[in-house]
Design a protein around this motif. Structure first.
Motif, PDB file in Angstrom:
ATOM      1  N   PRO A 106       0.829  -1.210   0.000  1.00 54.27           N
ATOM      2  CA  PRO A 106       0.000   0.000   0.000  1.00 54.27           C
ATOM      3  C   PRO A 106       0.862   1.258   0.000  1.00 54.27           C
ATOM      4  N   MET A 107       0.332   2.320  -0.562  1.00 51.68           N
ATOM      5  CA  MET A 107       1.013   3.609  -0.596  1.00 51.68           C
ATOM      6  C   MET A 107       0.999   4.220   0.797  1.00 51.68           C
ATOM      7  N   LEU A 108       2.119   4.818   1.221  1.00 48.04           N
ATOM      8  CA  LEU A 108       2.211   5.485   2.513  1.00 48.04           C
ATOM      9  C   LEU A 108       2.340   6.989   2.304  1.00 48.04           C
ATOM     10  N   PHE A 109       1.811   7.759   3.233  1.00 46.98           N
ATOM     11  CA  PHE A 109       1.885   9.210   3.186  1.00 46.98           C
ATOM     12  C   PHE A 109       2.395   9.725   4.521  1.00 46.98           C
ATOM     13  N   ILE A 110       3.179  10.797   4.472  1.00 48.19           N
ATOM     14  CA  ILE A 110       3.607  11.501   5.678  1.00 48.19           C
ATOM     15  C   ILE A 110       2.764  12.762   5.761  1.00 48.19           C
ATOM     16  N   HIS A 111       2.134  12.964   6.908  1.00 48.77           N
ATOM     17  CA  HIS A 111       1.306  14.148   7.134  1.00 48.77           C
ATOM     18  C   HIS A 111       1.935  14.925   8.282  1.00 48.77           C
ATOM     19  N   LEU A 112       2.415  16.149   8.002  1.00 48.28           N
ATOM     20  CA  LEU A 112       2.991  17.032   9.013  1.00 48.28           C
ATOM     21  C   LEU A 112       2.010  18.162   9.269  1.00 48.28           C
ATOM     22  N   ARG A 113       1.802  18.488  10.547  1.00 47.28           N
ATOM     23  CA  ARG A 113       0.896  19.601  10.845  1.00 47.28           C
ATOM     24  C   ARG A 113       1.261  20.252  12.167  1.00 47.28           C
ATOM     25  N   ASN A 114       1.036  21.558  12.192  1.00 47.58           N
ATOM     26  CA  ASN A 114       1.141  22.333  13.423  1.00 47.58           C
ATOM     27  C   ASN A 114      -0.006  23.333  13.417  1.00 47.58           C
ATOM     28  N   SER A 115       0.059  24.348  14.242  1.00 43.41           N
ATOM     29  CA  SER A 115      -1.065  25.275  14.352  1.00 43.41           C
ATOM     30  C   SER A 115      -1.246  26.145  13.113  1.00 43.41           C
ATOM     31  N   GLU A 116      -0.233  26.233  12.256  1.00 43.29           N
ATOM     32  CA  GLU A 116      -0.304  27.133  11.111  1.00 43.29           C
ATOM     33  C   GLU A 116      -0.154  26.445   9.760  1.00 43.29           C
ATOM     34  N   TYR A 117       0.259  25.197   9.726  1.00 55.11           N
ATOM     35  CA  TYR A 117       0.654  24.581   8.464  1.00 55.11           C
ATOM     36  C   TYR A 117       0.291  23.099   8.465  1.00 55.11           C
ATOM     37  N   SER A 118      -0.071  22.596   7.293  1.00 53.68           N
ATOM     38  CA  SER A 118      -0.358  21.174   7.137  1.00 53.68           C
ATOM     39  C   SER A 118       0.109  20.735   5.756  1.00 53.68           C
ATOM     40  N   ALA A 119       0.785  19.590   5.689  1.00 50.94           N
ATOM     41  CA  ALA A 119       1.246  19.062   4.407  1.00 50.94           C
ATOM     42  C   ALA A 119       1.155  17.546   4.432  1.00 50.94           C
ATOM     43  N   ARG A 120       0.785  16.962   3.316  1.00 52.62           N
ATOM     44  CA  ARG A 120       0.701  15.504   3.188  1.00 52.62           C
ATOM     45  C   ARG A 120       1.474  15.098   1.952  1.00 52.62           C
ATOM     46  N   ASP A 121       2.543  14.330   2.148  1.00 51.30           N
ATOM     47  CA  ASP A 121       3.417  13.926   1.051  1.00 51.30           C
ATOM     48  C   ASP A 121       3.378  12.423   0.850  1.00 51.30           C
ATOM     49  N   GLU A 122       3.372  12.022  -0.391  1.00 55.00           N
ATOM     50  CA  GLU A 122       3.399  10.607  -0.748  1.00 55.00           C
ATOM     51  C   GLU A 122       4.792  10.038  -0.491  1.00 55.00           C
ATOM     52  N   VAL A 123       4.842   8.873   0.090  1.00 56.76           N
ATOM     53  CA  VAL A 123       6.116   8.218   0.389  1.00 56.76           C
ATOM     54  C   VAL A 123       6.056   6.797  -0.154  1.00 56.76           C
ATOM     55  N   ALA A 124       6.375   6.624  -1.412  1.00 60.86           N
ATOM     56  CA  ALA A 124       6.245   5.317  -2.045  1.00 60.86           C
ATOM     57  C   ALA A 124       7.469   4.442  -1.846  1.00 60.86           C
ATOM     58  N   GLU A 125       8.624   5.036  -1.568  1.00 57.11           N
ATOM     59  CA  GLU A 125       9.859   4.260  -1.564  1.00 57.11           C
ATOM     60  C   GLU A 125      10.190   3.574  -0.244  1.00 57.11           C
ATOM     61  N   PHE A 126       9.361   3.713   0.771  1.00 56.13           N
ATOM     62  CA  PHE A 126       9.632   3.086   2.062  1.00 56.13           C
ATOM     63  C   PHE A 126       8.865   1.788   2.208  1.00 56.13           C
ATOM     64  N   ASN A 127       9.534   0.815   2.818  1.00 59.70           N
ATOM     65  CA  ASN A 127       8.927  -0.496   3.013  1.00 59.70           C
ATOM     66  C   ASN A 127       8.127  -0.594   4.301  1.00 59.70           C
ATOM     67  N   THR A 128       8.449   0.267   5.267  1.00 58.85           N
ATOM     68  CA  THR A 128       7.777   0.174   6.564  1.00 58.85           C
ATOM     69  C   THR A 128       7.270   1.547   7.010  1.00 58.85           C
ATOM     70  N   PRO A 129       6.224   1.574   7.810  1.00 62.05           N
ATOM     71  CA  PRO A 129       5.766   2.841   8.373  1.00 62.05           C
ATOM     72  C   PRO A 129       6.820   3.508   9.255  1.00 62.05           C
ATOM     73  N   GLU A 130       7.632   2.705   9.939  1.00 63.78           N
ATOM     74  CA  GLU A 130       8.677   3.249  10.804  1.00 63.78           C
ATOM     75  C   GLU A 130       9.706   4.037  10.010  1.00 63.78           C
ATOM     76  N   ALA A 131      10.066   3.552   8.831  1.00 66.74           N
ATOM     77  CA  ALA A 131      11.015   4.267   7.977  1.00 66.74           C
ATOM     78  C   ALA A 131      10.411   5.586   7.496  1.00 66.74           C
ATOM     79  N   ALA A 132       9.126   5.579   7.158  1.00 68.06           N
ATOM     80  CA  ALA A 132       8.451   6.801   6.739  1.00 68.06           C
ATOM     81  C   ALA A 132       8.373   7.787   7.908  1.00 68.06           C
TER      82      ALA A 132
END
Length: 88
Positions: A2-28
Motif C-alpha cells: 500500500p502507498m504510505l503518506f507523511i502528514h505534518l501539521r502544526n497550528s499554522e501549516y499542514s502538508a501531506r506527502d506521498e512516500v512510495a519508496e519506504f517499506n515500513t511505516p517506521e522508515a516513513a
C-alpha cells in the motif's frame, strides 16, 4: 504494497506527502520526524519560543498507522550584563 503518506501539521501549516519508496511505516516516520524538525527550526528562527509538529504516517485512505510529536522550545536562562570596562 500500500502507498504510505507523511502528514505534518502544526497550528499554522499542514502538508501531506506521498512516500512510495519506504517499506515500513517506521522508515516513513523517521523521514517525517526530520521534516518536522526542519519546520520547528524555521519557526524558532522566526522568533517563536516554542513549537510542536505532529507527524502522522497514513495509508492512502487516511488511516493513521503511526504518530509522533516533535516539540522544540527555547528558554533564556539568565540575562548577563557586562560592566562598562568589558564592553568594546
Amino acid at each position: 504494497m500500500p502507498m504510505l503518506f507523511i502528514h505534518l501539521r502544526n497550528s499554522e501549516y499542514s502538508a501531506r506527502d506521498e512516500v512510495a519508496e519506504f517499506n515500513t511505516p517506521e522508515a516513513a516516520r523517521a523521514v517525517g520526524v526530520k521534516g518536522a524538525l526542519s519546520m520547528a527550526t524555521d519557526e524558532i528562527g522566526q522568533g517563536r519560543r516554542s513549537t510542536a509538529v505532529v507527524v502522522d504516517v497514513e495509508q492512502e485512505d487516511g488511516t493513521r498507522l503511526l504518530t509522533a510529536v516533535v516539540a522544540v522550545s527555547v528558554s533564556p536562562l539568565m540575562a548577563v550584563e557586562l560592566p562598562d570596562a568589558m564592553l568594546p
